[in-house]
Write a protein that holds these residues in place. Structure first.
Motif, PDB file in Angstrom:
ATOM      1  N   GLN A 171       0.852  -1.185   0.000  1.00  0.00           N
ATOM      2  CA  GLN A 171       0.000   0.000   0.000  1.00  0.00           C
ATOM      3  C   GLN A 171       0.890   1.238   0.000  1.00  0.00           C
ATOM      4  O   GLN A 171       0.538   2.288   0.555  1.00  0.00           O
ATOM      5  CB  GLN A 171      -0.927   0.003   1.209  1.00  0.00           C
ATOM      6  CG  GLN A 171      -2.020  -1.060   1.159  1.00  0.00           C
ATOM      7  CD  GLN A 171      -3.051  -0.778   0.084  1.00  0.00           C
ATOM      8  OE1 GLN A 171      -3.945   0.042   0.257  1.00  0.00           O
ATOM      9  NE2 GLN A 171      -2.924  -1.456  -1.058  1.00  0.00           N
ATOM     10  N   ALA A 172       2.042   1.107  -0.641  1.00  0.00           N
ATOM     11  CA  ALA A 172       2.986   2.219  -0.699  1.00  0.00           C
ATOM     12  C   ALA A 172       2.382   3.387  -1.466  1.00  0.00           C
ATOM     13  O   ALA A 172       1.717   3.202  -2.486  1.00  0.00           O
ATOM     14  CB  ALA A 172       4.281   1.771  -1.366  1.00  0.00           C
ATOM     15  N   ILE A 173       2.648   4.592  -0.986  1.00  0.00           N
ATOM     16  CA  ILE A 173       2.178   5.795  -1.679  1.00  0.00           C
ATOM     17  C   ILE A 173       3.347   6.633  -2.193  1.00  0.00           C
ATOM     18  O   ILE A 173       3.135   7.651  -2.846  1.00  0.00           O
ATOM     19  CB  ILE A 173       1.263   6.647  -0.780  1.00  0.00           C
ATOM     20  CG1 ILE A 173       1.971   7.051   0.506  1.00  0.00           C
ATOM     21  CG2 ILE A 173      -0.023   5.888  -0.468  1.00  0.00           C
ATOM     22  CD1 ILE A 173       1.137   7.967   1.408  1.00  0.00           C
ATOM     23  N   PRO A 205      -7.697  -0.880  -2.278  1.00  0.00           N
ATOM     24  CA  PRO A 205      -8.879  -1.393  -1.581  1.00  0.00           C
ATOM     25  C   PRO A 205     -10.114  -0.541  -1.871  1.00  0.00           C
ATOM     26  O   PRO A 205     -10.020   0.666  -2.100  1.00  0.00           O
ATOM     27  CB  PRO A 205      -8.495  -1.292  -0.097  1.00  0.00           C
ATOM     28  CG  PRO A 205      -7.009  -1.165  -0.088  1.00  0.00           C
ATOM     29  CD  PRO A 205      -6.655  -0.445  -1.345  1.00  0.00           C
ATOM     30  N   ALA A 206     -11.259  -1.192  -1.854  1.00  0.00           N
ATOM     31  CA  ALA A 206     -12.525  -0.476  -2.038  1.00  0.00           C
ATOM     32  C   ALA A 206     -12.986   0.048  -0.685  1.00  0.00           C
ATOM     33  O   ALA A 206     -13.949  -0.435  -0.092  1.00  0.00           O
ATOM     34  CB  ALA A 206     -13.565  -1.400  -2.650  1.00  0.00           C
ATOM     35  N   THR A 212      -4.463   4.924   0.029  1.00  0.00           N
ATOM     36  CA  THR A 212      -4.090   4.829  -1.382  1.00  0.00           C
ATOM     37  C   THR A 212      -5.227   5.238  -2.314  1.00  0.00           C
ATOM     38  O   THR A 212      -5.126   5.056  -3.528  1.00  0.00           O
ATOM     39  CB  THR A 212      -3.682   3.388  -1.709  1.00  0.00           C
ATOM     40  OG1 THR A 212      -4.729   2.497  -1.281  1.00  0.00           O
ATOM     41  CG2 THR A 212      -2.394   3.004  -1.001  1.00  0.00           C
ATOM     42  N   ARG A 213      -6.284   5.790  -1.764  1.00  0.00           N
ATOM     43  CA  ARG A 213      -7.505   6.035  -2.532  1.00  0.00           C
ATOM     44  C   ARG A 213      -7.273   6.877  -3.785  1.00  0.00           C
ATOM     45  O   ARG A 213      -7.880   6.637  -4.830  1.00  0.00           O
ATOM     46  CB  ARG A 213      -8.533   6.718  -1.624  1.00  0.00           C
ATOM     47  CG  ARG A 213      -9.879   6.973  -2.275  1.00  0.00           C
ATOM     48  CD  ARG A 213     -10.826   7.636  -1.301  1.00  0.00           C
ATOM     49  NE  ARG A 213     -12.112   7.952  -1.900  1.00  0.00           N
ATOM     50  CZ  ARG A 213     -13.057   8.666  -1.307  1.00  0.00           C
ATOM     51  NH1 ARG A 213     -12.846   9.139  -0.078  1.00  0.00           N
ATOM     52  NH2 ARG A 213     -14.192   8.915  -1.913  1.00  0.00           N
ATOM     53  N   PHE A 214      -6.390   7.875  -3.710  1.00  0.00           N
ATOM     54  CA  PHE A 214      -6.217   8.798  -4.834  1.00  0.00           C
ATOM     55  C   PHE A 214      -4.868   8.613  -5.545  1.00  0.00           C
ATOM     56  O   PHE A 214      -4.426   9.498  -6.272  1.00  0.00           O
ATOM     57  CB  PHE A 214      -6.364  10.242  -4.352  1.00  0.00           C
ATOM     58  CG  PHE A 214      -7.714  10.533  -3.755  1.00  0.00           C
ATOM     59  CD1 PHE A 214      -8.849  10.570  -4.553  1.00  0.00           C
ATOM     60  CD2 PHE A 214      -7.850  10.736  -2.392  1.00  0.00           C
ATOM     61  CE1 PHE A 214     -10.097  10.822  -4.006  1.00  0.00           C
ATOM     62  CE2 PHE A 214      -9.094  10.993  -1.834  1.00  0.00           C
ATOM     63  CZ  PHE A 214     -10.223  11.032  -2.642  1.00  0.00           C
ATOM     64  N   THR A 220       1.920   4.477  -8.741  1.00  0.00           N
ATOM     65  CA  THR A 220       1.993   3.032  -8.510  1.00  0.00           C
ATOM     66  C   THR A 220       3.176   2.424  -9.252  1.00  0.00           C
ATOM     67  O   THR A 220       3.912   1.594  -8.707  1.00  0.00           O
ATOM     68  CB  THR A 220       0.696   2.352  -8.975  1.00  0.00           C
ATOM     69  OG1 THR A 220      -0.414   2.922  -8.288  1.00  0.00           O
ATOM     70  CG2 THR A 220       0.744   0.864  -8.696  1.00  0.00           C
ATOM     71  N   THR A 221       3.371   2.840 -10.495  1.00  0.00           N
ATOM     72  CA  THR A 221       4.468   2.304 -11.293  1.00  0.00           C
ATOM     73  C   THR A 221       5.819   2.723 -10.731  1.00  0.00           C
ATOM     74  O   THR A 221       6.770   1.929 -10.708  1.00  0.00           O
ATOM     75  CB  THR A 221       4.327   2.759 -12.757  1.00  0.00           C
ATOM     76  OG1 THR A 221       3.035   2.361 -13.243  1.00  0.00           O
ATOM     77  CG2 THR A 221       5.405   2.139 -13.630  1.00  0.00           C
TER      78      THR A 221
END
Length: 312
Positions: A171-173, A205-206, A212-214, A220-221
């Motif tokens: 869940q890295a940002i 995650p929903a 990580t929502r936005f 991500t890459t």
């Protein structure tokens, strides 16, 4: 362990624990991309279709010959296509896939969700490898946690002759957080003979309160690259994981990961029919409802199409 050499032509998951969804969100049941309807444009200079021919495309994605287009620039190179022969995927009476035109290995991916596993029975069922969750980052507070069953699972799988790889639910940002995850993972697997890839599994995650929502695909890459760089420098085979929808809709930019081309596809096609995913993949997670003797309940089934032993 020697560093692995991967070429550009090469290219989980049921995840549970505190703050982690019970089922992986990445895999999808559609084997077709979900793309918005957009007007056709002429192929720009520097772009090439899958067969190398120019054409007209919808937003530089598809041409009228059903070819996928990718930018050929220093930042994003061409992505190798899926060259597997659909007719060579064979499903047996147990629901296990094999591939008759090249290397083919059967495997499962597991985490604490499966709890206690009888690995001797798993080995006798014909499984060749196991991808084991080592840990995860929580999606709210962002703390790093070790999977409660990791050591038990990896020791059991190795003791019964299975080849083993590992994955980390990220869940890295930021790339810095991804490097932190990779270093922690390397500490956990130190001393174990890992012969399959070490996987960066980033999923959104929903949940309205997810940190990580936005996060977009570029971020991500960048996180994936940072994680894979640390893993490769340590001498392991780095790999990323994702579904067709994630890749087609820009959630993971494979063209920016050509230095780390190994890819684990999550695509649950109906009746495990051959996937029509357009890019190269090395492993395919084709079912989340498989049965393997020795594992309680349903388990993810995988087929590996790369002989990693030849790359060690």
């Amino acid at each position: 362990m020697k560093k692995s050499k991967l070429t550009a032509g090469m290219a989980a998951l049921v995840l549970t624990a505190s703050l982690i969804p019970a089922q992986a969100a990445e895999a999808d049941y559609s084997d077709q991309p979900v793309l918005p309807s957009q007007p056709e444009i002429t192929v720009p200079a520097g772009w090439a279709s899958r067969n190398g021919q120019p054409g007209r495309v919808a937003a530089a994605v598809w041409d009228d010959g059903d070819n996928f287009l990718v930018p050929d620039t220093p930042e994003s190179g061409p992505i190798p296509p899926n060259s597997y022969l659909s007719e060579c995927f064979v499903l047996d009476q147990n629901g296990y896939l094999s591939y008759t035109a090249g290397p083919s290995f059967r495997g499962v991916d597991v985490s604490s969700h499966q709890k206690d596993i009888d690995w001797s029975r798993v080995a006798r069922s014909g499984m060749d490898f196991a991808m084991i969750r080592a840990g995860y980052r929580g999606y709210t507070a962002g703390s790093i946690n070790k999977d409660a069953y990791f050591d038990q699972n990896i020791q059991g799988a190795l003791a019964n002759g299975l080849q083993v790889g590992v994955y980390f639910y990220s869940q890295a940002i930021t790339p810095e957080e991804a490097r932190e995850e990779a270093h922690q993972l390397l500490a956990w697997i130190s001393g174990y003979p890992i012969t399959y890839p070490v996987v960066f599994d980033w999923e959104k995650p929903a949940a309205d309160d997810a940190r990580t929502r936005f996060i977009d695909g570029e971020t991500t890459t960048a996180c994936a690259r940072a994680f894979c760089e640390v893993v490769q420098e340590a001498g392991y085979i780095p790999m990323t994981y994702g579904s067709p929808n994630k890749v087609y809709n820009g959630g993971l930019l494979l063209g920016q990961l050509r230095d780390y081309p190994a890819f684990w596809l999550a695509n649950y096609t109906r009746n495990s029919a051959p996937t029509t995913f357009r890019y190269h993949f090395d492993m395919w997670q084709y079912s989340s409802s498989g049965y393997v003797d020795g594992i309680p309940g349903n388990v993810d089934l995988n087929i590996c199409l790369t002989d990693w032993s030849a790359l060690q």
